[in-house]
Enzyme design. Structure first.
Site, PDB file in Angstrom:
ATOM      1  N   ARG A 119      -2.039 -11.825   2.941  1.00 35.63           N
ATOM      2  CA  ARG A 119      -1.147 -11.451   1.835  1.00 35.63           C
ATOM      3  C   ARG A 119      -0.400 -12.653   1.273  1.00 35.63           C
ATOM      4  NH1 ARG A 119       0.592  -5.942   1.241  1.00 35.63           N
ATOM      5  NH2 ARG A 119      -0.880  -4.646   2.371  1.00 35.63           N
ATOM      6  N   ARG A 142       4.024 -10.412  -3.603  1.00 36.81           N
ATOM      7  CA  ARG A 142       5.368 -10.138  -4.109  1.00 36.81           C
ATOM      8  C   ARG A 142       6.446 -11.137  -3.769  1.00 36.81           C
ATOM      9  NH1 ARG A 142       5.777  -4.319  -1.798  1.00 36.81           N
ATOM     10  NH2 ARG A 142       4.957  -5.579  -0.086  1.00 36.81           N
ATOM     11  N   ARG A 195       3.324  -9.050 -12.743  1.00 37.93           N
ATOM     12  CA  ARG A 195       3.318  -7.606 -12.472  1.00 37.93           C
ATOM     13  C   ARG A 195       4.236  -6.831 -13.419  1.00 37.93           C
ATOM     14  NH1 ARG A 195       2.461  -3.817 -11.032  1.00 37.93           N
ATOM     15  NH2 ARG A 195       2.883  -3.129  -8.919  1.00 37.93           N
ATOM     16  N   ASP A 203      -7.548  -5.323  -3.383  1.00 42.30           N
ATOM     17  CA  ASP A 203      -6.925  -4.519  -2.334  1.00 42.30           C
ATOM     18  C   ASP A 203      -8.027  -3.803  -1.568  1.00 42.30           C
ATOM     19  OD1 ASP A 203      -4.005  -3.490  -1.551  1.00 42.30           O
ATOM     20  OD2 ASP A 203      -5.437  -1.861  -1.245  1.00 42.30           O
ATOM     21  N   TYR A 233      -6.853   6.254   4.809  1.00 40.98           N
ATOM     22  CA  TYR A 233      -6.177   6.220   3.499  1.00 40.98           C
ATOM     23  C   TYR A 233      -6.745   7.278   2.560  1.00 40.98           C
ATOM     24  CZ  TYR A 233      -3.222   2.097   4.130  1.00 40.98           C
ATOM     25  OH  TYR A 233      -2.237   1.244   4.534  1.00 40.98           O
TER      26      TYR A 233
HETATM   27  O1  CP3 Z   1      -3.082 -12.183  -0.682  1.00 41.73           O
HETATM   28  C1  CP3 Z   1      -3.920 -11.446  -0.156  1.00 41.73           C
HETATM   29  O2  CP3 Z   1      -4.022 -11.299   1.079  1.00 41.73           O
HETATM   30  C2  CP3 Z   1      -4.955 -10.758  -1.035  1.00 41.73           C
HETATM   31  C3  CP3 Z   1      -4.683  -9.492  -1.517  1.00 41.73           C
HETATM   32  C4  CP3 Z   1      -4.472  -8.284  -0.609  1.00 41.73           C
HETATM   33  C5  CP3 Z   1      -3.628  -7.214  -1.019  1.00 41.73           C
HETATM   34  N1  CP3 Z   1      -3.761  -6.204  -0.127  1.00 41.73           N
HETATM   35  C6  CP3 Z   1      -2.811  -7.209  -2.237  1.00 41.73           C
HETATM   36  C7  CP3 Z   1      -1.691  -6.264  -2.344  1.00 41.73           C
HETATM   37  C8  CP3 Z   1      -5.057  -7.908   0.597  1.00 41.73           C
HETATM   38  C9  CP3 Z   1      -5.997  -8.684   1.488  1.00 41.73           C
HETATM   39  C10 CP3 Z   1      -4.598  -6.585   0.891  1.00 41.73           C
HETATM   40  C11 CP3 Z   1      -5.033  -5.834   2.070  1.00 41.73           C
HETATM   41  C12 CP3 Z   1      -4.465  -4.506   2.328  1.00 41.73           C
HETATM   42  N2  CP3 Z   1      -4.096  -3.551   1.431  1.00 41.73           N
HETATM   43  C13 CP3 Z   1      -4.279  -3.969   3.624  1.00 41.73           C
HETATM   44  C14 CP3 Z   1      -4.668  -4.647   4.910  1.00 41.73           C
HETATM   45  C15 CP3 Z   1      -3.660  -5.649   5.335  1.00 41.73           C
HETATM   46  C16 CP3 Z   1      -2.427  -5.090   5.999  1.00 41.73           C
HETATM   47  O3  CP3 Z   1      -1.358  -5.333   5.471  1.00 41.73           O
HETATM   48  O4  CP3 Z   1      -2.556  -4.444   7.044  1.00 41.73           O
HETATM   49  C17 CP3 Z   1      -3.748  -2.687   3.485  1.00 41.73           C
HETATM   50  C18 CP3 Z   1      -3.358  -1.756   4.612  1.00 41.73           C
HETATM   51  C19 CP3 Z   1      -3.641  -2.423   2.094  1.00 41.73           C
HETATM   52  C20 CP3 Z   1      -3.158  -1.186   1.422  1.00 41.73           C
HETATM   53  C21 CP3 Z   1      -1.941  -1.465   0.647  1.00 41.73           C
HETATM   54  N3  CP3 Z   1      -1.912  -2.135  -0.567  1.00 41.73           N
HETATM   55  C22 CP3 Z   1      -0.604  -1.107   0.960  1.00 41.73           C
HETATM   56  C23 CP3 Z   1      -0.179  -0.357   2.215  1.00 41.73           C
HETATM   57  C24 CP3 Z   1       0.203  -1.563  -0.083  1.00 41.73           C
HETATM   58  C25 CP3 Z   1       1.672  -1.311  -0.334  1.00 41.73           C
HETATM   59  C26 CP3 Z   1       2.600  -1.847   0.618  1.00 41.73           C
HETATM   60  C27 CP3 Z   1       2.676  -3.339   0.679  1.00 41.73           C
HETATM   61  O5  CP3 Z   1       2.795  -3.857   1.807  1.00 41.73           O
HETATM   62  O6  CP3 Z   1       2.646  -4.001  -0.349  1.00 41.73           O
HETATM   63  C28 CP3 Z   1      -0.626  -2.251  -0.998  1.00 41.73           C
HETATM   64  C29 CP3 Z   1      -0.177  -2.940  -2.223  1.00 41.73           C
HETATM   65  C30 CP3 Z   1      -0.518  -4.373  -2.358  1.00 41.73           C
HETATM   66  N4  CP3 Z   1      -1.725  -4.929  -2.049  1.00 41.73           N
HETATM   67  C31 CP3 Z   1       0.347  -5.373  -2.895  1.00 41.73           C
HETATM   68  C32 CP3 Z   1      -0.384  -6.566  -2.903  1.00 41.73           C
HETATM   69  C33 CP3 Z   1       0.056  -7.913  -3.425  1.00 41.73           C
HETATM   70  C34 CP3 Z   1       1.750  -5.158  -3.461  1.00 41.73           C
HETATM   71  C35 CP3 Z   1       1.556  -4.771  -4.872  1.00 41.73           C
HETATM   72  C36 CP3 Z   1       2.771  -4.798  -5.722  1.00 41.73           C
HETATM   73  O7  CP3 Z   1       3.741  -4.078  -5.434  1.00 41.73           O
HETATM   74  O8  CP3 Z   1       2.713  -5.519  -6.728  1.00 41.73           O
END
Ligand code: CP3
Length: 328
Positions: A10, A14, A23, A59, A136
């Site tokens: 990640r 954010r 965003r 994602d 999910y």
């Molecule tokens: O930078 C990176 O690693 C690449 C992008 C990436 C995102 N999500 C972008 C994102 C990656 C590799 C993920 C993986 C992901 N997504 C996982 C596995 C990793 C982990 O944390 O266990 C999971 C479970 C998700 C599902 C997901 N997507 C959730 C639970 C959420 C919301 C909560 C949170 O922690 O942000 C997202 C949203 C998300 N995915 C954001 C980003 C940058 C935030 C989006 C925003 O609010 O703008």
């Protein structure tokens, strides 16, 4: 390279003001599906900190959109998937996409990242693990606590098995397609695996993970390594080692030394993201040095134990990356 390579799970997202600014103008899904935006967001952390790996912005839930599932990220609410798949009939009706003909946006973003980065950083692709993605789908994106996941497992096992069976070939092909487009390494996020007991994990999560990893290896002549991440996996080391992943990404609860005793695979990890968020740069440097000593210089990738927390100061991310890159 005589020091470990470094990137952060990640790392795009954010905690970066430049991401927040984009965003405000574009929805999350628009950022993923517009290659120029996805490329820009992927490169934002690299321009600031120069990590050795750049992970494509997307994602783990995005591939579901090609199954007729609507996906959105609502501020503060996390992901939403609609409709949730809560019956076996609905699971049977799901359209299974052919990754070769879908996901144009992620392939273009990967191709462009590869061209832009050349030898400067490795391009990283990724997908969710089948167990995590199935959960999910079942929960409609709203996965907040372990109890709900465990309840779903115990009450809806046949449905979850059916979902896993349905999405595993698609996830395998999706990763292969990412490699064909330019990903030099791929990571599988089995983020909710730690909720399972070792026996459940061996029974439910390992077989599809093995299928995916075997498929990726055979389709790409083992050119691109596979990394497997599972959160809360201290009790799952033996099972993770049976998946055939080239690299195991270890969370911060497990000592890298201990992980080494369970597997011959390379290791990735595992600084505590809470320390990265709340520690002083000096405390982060000290812990990062200790981590690198424990990881060693071969068969080891420096990373966090889970994703970067939103409130993490950028100075701290800088201290982490610099410390690894200065490590000798
Ligand atoms: O930078 C990176 O690693 C690449 C992008 C990436 C995102 N999500 C972008 C994102 C990656 C590799 C993920 C993986 C992901 N997504 C996982 C596995 C990793 C982990 O944390 O266990 C999971 C479970 C998700 C599902 C997901 N997507 C959730 C639970 C959420 C919301 C909560 C949170 O922690 O942000 C997202 C949203 C998300 N995915 C954001 C980003 C940058 C935030 C989006 C925003 O609010 O703008």
């Amino acid at each position: 390279m005589d020091r470990p390579p470094v990137w952060l799970m990640r790392q795009a997202g954010r905690y970066l003001p430049e991401y927040q600014a984009l965003r405000k103008e574009h929805s999350f899904v628009e950022c993923c599906t517009t290659p120029a935006l996805a490329q820009e967001i992927s490169l934002q952390p690299w321009r600031r900190f120069g990590m050795d790996g750049v992970v494509v912005f997307c994602d783990i839930l995005m591939p579901l959109t090609a199954m007729g599932i609507e996906f959105s990220i609502d501020d503060g609410e996390g992901p939403s998937l609609s409709p949730a798949v809560t019956t076996r009939e609905a699971a049977a009706r799901l359209r299974v996409p052919t990754a070769k003909h879908e996901y144009h946006y992620v392939k273009v973003a990967l191709q462009e990242l590869r061209t832009t980065l050349g030898e400067q950083a490795a391009v990283i692709g990724f997908a969710g693990g089948p167990w995590t993605v199935a959960m999910y789908l079942f929960a409609g994106g709203r996965l907040h606590d372990r109890t709900a996941v465990k309840r779903a497992l115990l009450q809806h096992r046949p449905l979850l098995d059916a979902l896993i069976e349905k999405i595993t070939p698609m996830l395998s092909e999706y990763l292969v397609e990412q490699m064909r487009a330019g990903a030099q390494v791929v990571q599988i996020f089995e983020s909710w695996g730690g909720v399972l007991t070792a026996a459940e994990f061996a029974d439910i999560a390992v077989p599809p993970l093995r299928t995916i990893i075997d498929h990726v290896h055979s389709a790409t002549d083992r050119r691109a390594p596979t990394i497997l991440y599972c959160n809360g996996s201290a009790h799952l080391m033996t099972e993770l080692a049976t998946t055939g992943a080239d690299v195991l990404s270890i969370d911060h609860e497990t000592d890298l030394h201990v992980a080494r005793t369970h597997t011959d695979a390379a290791l990735q990890g595992n600084l505590d993201p809470a320390l990265l968020c709340n520690g002083t740069p000096d405390a982060i440097r000290t812990a990062t040095m200790r981590m690198c000593k424990s990881g060693g210089t071969t068969g080891y990738i420096a990373n966090l134990g889970h994703g970067v927390i939103k409130e993490t100061p950028m100075e701290n991310v800088g201290a982490f990356v610099e410390t690894v890159q200065a490590f000798t």
